[in-house]
Design a protein around this motif. Structure first.
Motif, PDB file in Angstrom:
ATOM      1  N   GLU A 101       6.371  -7.349   5.100  1.00  0.00           N
ATOM      2  CA  GLU A 101       6.364  -7.762   3.704  1.00  0.00           C
ATOM      3  C   GLU A 101       5.013  -7.553   3.035  1.00  0.00           C
ATOM      4  N   HIS A 102       3.938  -7.379   3.812  1.00  0.00           N
ATOM      5  CA  HIS A 102       2.612  -7.195   3.222  1.00  0.00           C
ATOM      6  C   HIS A 102       2.442  -5.798   2.614  1.00  0.00           C
ATOM      7  N   ARG A 103       3.361  -4.897   2.960  1.00  0.00           N
ATOM      8  CA  ARG A 103       3.249  -3.542   2.398  1.00  0.00           C
ATOM      9  C   ARG A 103       3.419  -3.543   0.885  1.00  0.00           C
ATOM     10  N   LYS A 104       4.293  -4.443   0.392  1.00  0.00           N
ATOM     11  CA  LYS A 104       4.622  -4.438  -1.040  1.00  0.00           C
ATOM     12  C   LYS A 104       3.372  -4.601  -1.894  1.00  0.00           C
ATOM     13  N   LYS A 105       2.456  -5.489  -1.497  1.00  0.00           N
ATOM     14  CA  LYS A 105       1.259  -5.742  -2.303  1.00  0.00           C
ATOM     15  C   LYS A 105       0.414  -4.481  -2.447  1.00  0.00           C
ATOM     16  N   MET A 106       0.230  -3.754  -1.334  1.00  0.00           N
ATOM     17  CA  MET A 106      -0.559  -2.535  -1.415  1.00  0.00           C
ATOM     18  C   MET A 106       0.149  -1.465  -2.240  1.00  0.00           C
ATOM     19  N   LEU A 107       1.464  -1.325  -2.065  1.00  0.00           N
ATOM     20  CA  LEU A 107       2.207  -0.303  -2.789  1.00  0.00           C
ATOM     21  C   LEU A 107       2.232  -0.593  -4.290  1.00  0.00           C
ATOM     22  N   LYS A 108       2.289  -1.875  -4.671  1.00  0.00           N
ATOM     23  CA  LYS A 108       2.206  -2.228  -6.082  1.00  0.00           C
ATOM     24  C   LYS A 108       0.856  -1.791  -6.658  1.00  0.00           C
ATOM     25  N   THR A 109      -0.206  -1.940  -5.868  1.00  0.00           N
ATOM     26  CA  THR A 109      -1.533  -1.520  -6.327  1.00  0.00           C
ATOM     27  C   THR A 109      -1.610  -0.012  -6.480  1.00  0.00           C
ATOM     28  N   VAL A 110      -1.042   0.743  -5.546  1.00  0.00           N
ATOM     29  CA  VAL A 110      -1.020   2.201  -5.659  1.00  0.00           C
ATOM     30  C   VAL A 110      -0.261   2.613  -6.923  1.00  0.00           C
ATOM     31  N   ALA A 111       0.883   1.967  -7.179  1.00  0.00           N
ATOM     32  CA  ALA A 111       1.655   2.273  -8.388  1.00  0.00           C
ATOM     33  C   ALA A 111       0.853   1.949  -9.645  1.00  0.00           C
ATOM     34  N   ALA A 112       0.112   0.833  -9.627  1.00  0.00           N
ATOM     35  CA  ALA A 112      -0.714   0.455 -10.780  1.00  0.00           C
ATOM     36  C   ALA A 112      -1.839   1.454 -10.998  1.00  0.00           C
ATOM     37  N   PHE A 113      -2.504   1.899  -9.924  1.00  0.00           N
ATOM     38  CA  PHE A 113      -3.545   2.912 -10.055  1.00  0.00           C
ATOM     39  C   PHE A 113      -2.979   4.186 -10.687  1.00  0.00           C
ATOM     40  N   ALA A 114      -1.829   4.651 -10.173  1.00  0.00           N
ATOM     41  CA  ALA A 114      -1.231   5.891 -10.679  1.00  0.00           C
ATOM     42  C   ALA A 114      -0.790   5.747 -12.129  1.00  0.00           C
ATOM     43  N   SER A 115      -0.336   4.561 -12.521  1.00  0.00           N
ATOM     44  CA  SER A 115       0.111   4.328 -13.893  1.00  0.00           C
ATOM     45  C   SER A 115      -1.062   4.153 -14.852  1.00  0.00           C
ATOM     46  N   GLY A 116      -2.258   3.890 -14.316  1.00  0.00           N
ATOM     47  CA  GLY A 116      -3.428   3.664 -15.156  1.00  0.00           C
ATOM     48  C   GLY A 116      -4.452   4.766 -15.023  1.00  0.00           C
ATOM     49  N   GLU A 117      -5.695   4.366 -14.718  1.00  0.00           N
ATOM     50  CA  GLU A 117      -6.813   5.313 -14.668  1.00  0.00           C
ATOM     51  C   GLU A 117      -7.120   5.808 -13.263  1.00  0.00           C
ATOM     52  N   GLY A 118      -6.222   5.519 -12.302  1.00  0.00           N
ATOM     53  CA  GLY A 118      -6.486   5.925 -10.933  1.00  0.00           C
ATOM     54  C   GLY A 118      -7.314   4.875 -10.206  1.00  0.00           C
ATOM     55  N   GLY A 119      -7.538   5.093  -8.921  1.00  0.00           N
ATOM     56  CA  GLY A 119      -8.330   4.154  -8.138  1.00  0.00           C
ATOM     57  C   GLY A 119      -8.282   4.490  -6.663  1.00  0.00           C
ATOM     58  N   THR A 120      -8.941   3.662  -5.855  1.00  0.00           N
ATOM     59  CA  THR A 120      -9.054   3.914  -4.418  1.00  0.00           C
ATOM     60  C   THR A 120      -8.741   2.647  -3.635  1.00  0.00           C
ATOM     61  N   VAL A 121      -7.875   2.782  -2.635  1.00  0.00           N
ATOM     62  CA  VAL A 121      -7.628   1.710  -1.671  1.00  0.00           C
ATOM     63  C   VAL A 121      -8.388   2.062  -0.398  1.00  0.00           C
TER      64      VAL A 121
END
Length: 408
Positions: free
Chosen positions: A291-311
């Motif tokens: 279940e902890h995967r969802k939090k990271m995947l939401k962040t990846v989706a947010a980065f892609a929908s915005g200005e990008g970013g790095t995990v």
């Protein structure tokens, strides 16, 4: 000759220019309350018209002569509307900007000169009314303005105050196309229309290097001690600058400059770790499971929908280097890519690479800005944005504006 005369003459010489206009209805037609003119764009802007009872927003590529007439206060037909502009002040201000500085929602690759003109007479304050018409619906004109010009929510929209015209001309004499920074060298690739006699200058607190550009458009400069803080890379012609890049710190920042490539194993990761979690950076101690995967995947989706970013995977929440199992890198990368591909739609542009840091291995998951929504959960889409160092659900109106639909 006034700045308005100089600008109208310059615009008139252009066969076509890209224009965005905010209009309000007057007694004798539509008046321009704010206009943006982009000269010598790489490609035409798409046609758009949002029409309401007392407000309109128009985007077109128009003949330079027609736009020059608008600056001279002469009415014209634009998108089927009779449009005119109020008088501008006889004086204005201008500035020159380097390449990759943002224009609305886009980083323009070419350097530019930007002029700003204020109205000779300030417009009276208008009543805030709900906008419903041929464009998306909005609570008031300010919200529509920020959505049309900047694809931004009203809370964050950078609407210019007391400005009538913003005119931008791209400078194609020369630009810094790409900069690659390695541990001991800096390589710059330059292109442009007027590069004869141009030079590349690298100035740091501890010294200066100056090299002729040459026919290849490529210059390599040595960095015996690496890139120093407060380094300025300048493309110059005589006593005039054509383009530049400034590096306040020896590592990538959060400005999203895609013309700069950092070929520094571990160096950029250390800079990101030192800066802590931000709007563009997220730490994960290990590759999440269950279940902890969802939090990271939401962040990846947010980065892609915005200005990008790095995990950064292998870094604890407080910035300690935990590392990942270096003997299972291939397995980790494949698992990570499969997680992203299976859960985020459309598939975002993601680069995954290991870097050494403090004797351990950290995985960098670099997410490029997608310029559109990337949803978590293909079956039941969820949309997320970054707010500071947190990933939050997007509001309904933010989702609607990005899809070009009504916001209510």
């Amino acid at each position: 000759m006034t700045p308005v005369d100089e600008l109208t003459g310059m615009i008139e010489q252009s066969a076509a220019v890209d224009v965005r206009l905010a209009l309000c209805r007057g007694e004798d037609g539509w008046k321009i309350s704010y206009g943006e003119v982009l000269i010598d764009a790489d490609r035409p802007s798409p046609d758009r018209t949002w029409l309401y009872s007392d407000d309109a927003f128009v985007q077109r590529r128009l003949p330079g002569s027609l736009v020059a007439d608008l600056l001279r206060e002469k009415p014209h037909q634009v998108a089927g509307l009779t449009v005119s502009a109020p008088a501008a002040q006889s004086s204005g201000n201008f500035q020159r900007l380097a390449g990759q500085v943002r224009w609305n929602n886009t980083a323009l690759p070419w350097p530019r000169t930007e002029w700003q003109l204020s109205p000779a007479k300030q417009a009276s304050t208008r009543q805030r009314t709900v906008l419903v018409g041929d464009g998306p619906s909005f609570l008031h004109a300010a919200a529509a303005f920020n959505a049309f010009f900047y694809e931004a929510a009203v809370e964050t929209g950078p609407r210019p105050s007391h400005m009538l015209w913003r005119i931008v001309r791209l400078d194609r004499r020369g630009r810094i196309h790409r900069v690659t920074i390695a541990p001991d060298t800096l390589t710059v690739v330059v292109n442009g229309a007027e590069l004869a006699g141009a030079q590349v200058e690298l100035t740091a607190p501890d010294g200066r290097q100056l090299r002729p550009l040459g026919a290849t458009g490529r210059v390599r400069l040595r960095l015996p001690q690496g890139l120093a803080p407060a380094t300025l890379l300048m493309l110059r012609s005589g006593d005039d600058w054509l383009d530049f890049r400034y590096f306040p710190l020896p590592g990538p920042g959060g400005d999203g400059d895609r013309s700069v490539i950092w070929d520094l194993p571990g160096a950029e990761a250390s800079v990101l770790v030192a800066g802590g979690e931000t709007e563009y950076v997220e730490f994960k101690e290990q590759l999440p499971v269950n279940e902890h995967r969802k939090k990271m995947l939401k962040t990846v989706a947010a980065f892609a929908s915005g200005e990008g970013g790095t995990v950064l995977i292998g870094v604890t929440d407080d910035g300690q280097i935990a590392g990942v199992d270096a003997t299972k890198l291939d397995e980790l990368v494949l698992t990570l890519r499969s997680m992203i591909r299976s859960n985020i739609d459309p598939d975002p542009a993601v680069a995954v690479r290991p870097v050494p840091l403090d004797g351990k291995t950290v995985l960098l998951v670099e997410v490029a800005p997608g310029g559109r929504w990337h949803a978590y959960n293909r079956e039941k889409p969820e949309f997320y944005l970054r707010r500071g160092a947190s990933t939050v659900p997007a509001r309904l109106r933010e989702i609607a504006v990005r899809f070009g639909q009504a916001s209510t």
